[in-house]
Write an enzyme that holds these catalytic residues in place. Structure first.
Site, PDB file in Angstrom:
ATOM      1  N   THR A  10       0.710  -1.105   0.054  1.00 29.90           N
ATOM      2  CA  THR A  10      -0.108  -0.174  -0.029  1.00 29.90           C
ATOM      3  C   THR A  10       0.816   1.208  -0.210  1.00 29.90           C
ATOM      4  O   THR A  10       2.026   1.326   0.610  1.00 29.90           O
ATOM      5  CB  THR A  10      -0.924   0.156   1.216  1.00 29.90           C
ATOM      6  OG1 THR A  10      -0.197  -0.008   2.593  1.00 29.90           O
ATOM      7  CG2 THR A  10      -1.942  -1.105   1.249  1.00 29.90           C
ATOM      8  N   GLU A  33      -4.142   4.374   3.579  1.00 28.27           N
ATOM      9  CA  GLU A  33      -3.417   3.451   2.593  1.00 28.27           C
ATOM     10  C   GLU A  33      -4.241   3.018   1.459  1.00 28.27           C
ATOM     11  O   GLU A  33      -5.419   2.676   1.538  1.00 28.27           O
ATOM     12  CB  GLU A  33      -2.625   2.393   3.375  1.00 28.27           C
ATOM     13  CG  GLU A  33      -3.479   1.497   4.370  1.00 28.27           C
ATOM     14  CD  GLU A  33      -2.785   0.469   4.950  1.00 28.27           C
ATOM     15  OE1 GLU A  33      -1.507  -0.016   4.411  1.00 28.27           O
ATOM     16  OE2 GLU A  33      -3.133  -0.049   6.028  1.00 28.27           O
TER      17      GLU A  33
HETATM   18  N1  RBF Z   1      -6.664  -4.167   8.345  1.00 21.31           N
HETATM   19  C1  RBF Z   1      -7.094  -4.457   9.159  1.00 21.31           C
HETATM   20  O1  RBF Z   1      -6.831  -4.733  10.304  1.00 21.31           O
HETATM   21  N2  RBF Z   1      -8.841  -4.774   9.009  1.00 21.31           N
HETATM   22  C2  RBF Z   1      -9.029  -4.602   7.737  1.00 21.31           C
HETATM   23  O2  RBF Z   1     -10.466  -4.770   7.587  1.00 21.31           O
HETATM   24  C3  RBF Z   1      -8.153  -4.123   6.780  1.00 21.31           C
HETATM   25  N3  RBF Z   1      -8.809  -3.986   5.725  1.00 21.31           N
HETATM   26  C4  RBF Z   1      -8.039  -3.629   4.529  1.00 21.31           C
HETATM   27  C5  RBF Z   1      -8.587  -3.754   3.041  1.00 21.31           C
HETATM   28  C6  RBF Z   1      -7.559  -3.121   2.246  1.00 21.31           C
HETATM   29  C7  RBF Z   1      -8.160  -3.178   0.824  1.00 21.31           C
HETATM   30  C8  RBF Z   1      -6.072  -2.898   2.353  1.00 21.31           C
HETATM   31  C9  RBF Z   1      -5.240  -2.437   1.392  1.00 21.31           C
HETATM   32  C10 RBF Z   1      -5.752  -3.011   3.688  1.00 21.31           C
HETATM   33  C11 RBF Z   1      -6.759  -3.341   4.675  1.00 21.31           C
HETATM   34  N4  RBF Z   1      -6.037  -3.693   5.983  1.00 21.31           N
HETATM   35  C12 RBF Z   1      -6.770  -3.739   7.137  1.00 21.31           C
HETATM   36  C13 RBF Z   1      -4.899  -2.970   6.426  1.00 21.31           C
HETATM   37  C14 RBF Z   1      -3.761  -4.057   6.529  1.00 21.31           C
HETATM   38  O3  RBF Z   1      -3.517  -4.472   7.867  1.00 21.31           O
HETATM   39  C15 RBF Z   1      -2.246  -3.023   6.082  1.00 21.31           C
HETATM   40  O4  RBF Z   1      -2.589  -2.834   4.910  1.00 21.31           O
HETATM   41  C16 RBF Z   1      -1.143  -3.899   6.624  1.00 21.31           C
HETATM   42  O5  RBF Z   1      -1.135  -4.105   8.131  1.00 21.31           O
HETATM   43  C17 RBF Z   1       0.020  -2.633   6.122  1.00 21.31           C
HETATM   44  O6  RBF Z   1      -0.026  -1.638   6.991  1.00 21.31           O
HETATM   45 MG    MG Z   2       1.980   0.727   3.244  1.00 20.47          MG
END
Ligand code: RBF
Ligand code: MG
Length: 308
Positions: free
Chosen positions: A209, A256
């Site tokens: 991201t 992100e």
């Molecule tokens: N992190 C969560 O803890 N819960 C989520 O529901 C969640 N949904 C995400 C959806 C998308 C499309 C993306 C790109 C990331 C999401 N993340 C979510 C964040 C994810 O934890 C994070 O990108 C990584 O930890 C890197 O920082």
């Molecule tokens: Mg990132």
């Protein structure tokens, strides 16, 4: 478009200026109607289309505590105003001295003697001068006295209510990004520089991201959104997560974006993120694998929305 930051440096008042005046946060459809009238009047009467605004936003001088984040930070506001056809912007420093001017002094000293206005277009609810004492009726009276015309326009209505910046701000805060184009004539958009995140997205999850610092910005409610990013001049589809990454026990707000079909390194580049649709709330998953499964579904849903 010329931006004048110090009206004391003007050699003479403008001879032929048609202008609107206000804060214009959001450059919403009501603001666009005011600017449209200015531009039409300028065209019809060989005038110069102008706009008078204030910086910083009066709420940050008059209010208590921090002002609400802006829908359109200054440079984005200027870009939008220029695209609509305004040719000269007077950016007045809003300080305590300006705030306590009487409406009569504001009109005579600033509008008439310094800037020079031939015609002023304002919204139906425009207030100016000390304690907002001045209104459209007073401006018309002063226009008669000093020789400028005044148009006070009726509100632009959406769902039977006047379009207002505060209502637009609330829709964004509530995550109702699909409703925004009805008010702004465009999607809500946040800009910023791509920063280093936790580097967990790419390595651990397989969904790298681009992180944009949400500090001091008006950020939609935590959740997952289908977005269109602008990377330089390149439009790139994406899926954004706004939230606290609860699956990993993190606790600071992040914005992100996982960019689709894109794999260039864009650290330190400026991007803008346009929010098209809200997909879901952010959730705490019991394992990274469950989160990965969900993100795959998010990507599929975002692709469908973005290709429509
Ligand atoms: N992190 C969560 O803890 N819960 C989520 O529901 C969640 N949904 C995400 C959806 C998308 C499309 C993306 C790109 C990331 C999401 N993340 C979510 C964040 C994810 O934890 C994070 O990108 C990584 O930890 C890197 O920082
Ligand atoms: Mg990132």
């Amino acid at each position: 478009m010329v931006i004048i930051y110090n009206i004391n440096e003007l050699n003479a008042p403008y001879p032929n200026l048609i202008t609107t005046i206000g804060n214009f946060d959001g450059v919403h459809l009501g603001h666009q109607a005011l600017m449209g009238r200015v531009i039409q009047l300028a065209r019809d009467t060989s005038g110069q289309p102008g706009l008078i605004t204030f910086e910083p936003h009066p709420a940050s001088v008059l209010g208590h505590g921090d002002p609400p984040p802006l829908i359109t930070p200054f440079s984005q506001k200027m870009d939008l105003i220029q695209a609509l056809g305004i040719q000269v912007v007077f950016c007045l420093t809003f300080d305590r001295a300006l705030a306590k001017m009487s409406p009569e002094d504001f009109v005579k000293d600033i509008l008439v003697d310094k800037i020079g206005v031939r015609h002023v277009v304002i919204g139906y609810d425009y207030n100016f001068g000390r304690w907002g004492q001045g209104n459209a009726a007073l401006l018309k009276e002063l226009g008669g006295q000093w020789g400028f015309g005044v148009d006070a326009l009726d509100p632009v209505l959406v769902n039977d209510a006047p379009v207002k910046s505060t209502a637009v701000r609330q829709l964004i805060i509530d995550g109702n990004v699909e409703d925004i184009p009805a008010y702004l004539g465009r999607h809500y958009q946040v800009g910023g520089r791509v920063e280093h995140g936790f580097a967990r997205g790419g390595r651990q999850l397989g969904f790298p991201t681009a992180n944009v610092d949400p500090k001091d910005k008006l950020i939609p409610r935590a959740g997952v959104y289908a977005v269109r990013a602008q990377v330089g001049h390149e439009p790139v589809n994406g899926v954004a997560n706004i939230g606290y990454n609860p699956t990993f026990g993190a606790n600071s707000l992040t914005l992100e974006v996982h960019l689709l079909d894109f794999n260039r390194d864009i650290y330190d580049e400026e991007i803008t993120v346009e929010f098209l649709a809200r997909l879901r709330d952010e959730k705490k998953f019991s394992s990274p694998d469950e989160l990965i499964t969900q993100i795959k579904a998010d990507v599929t849903q975002a692709r469908t929305i973005l290709s429509a």
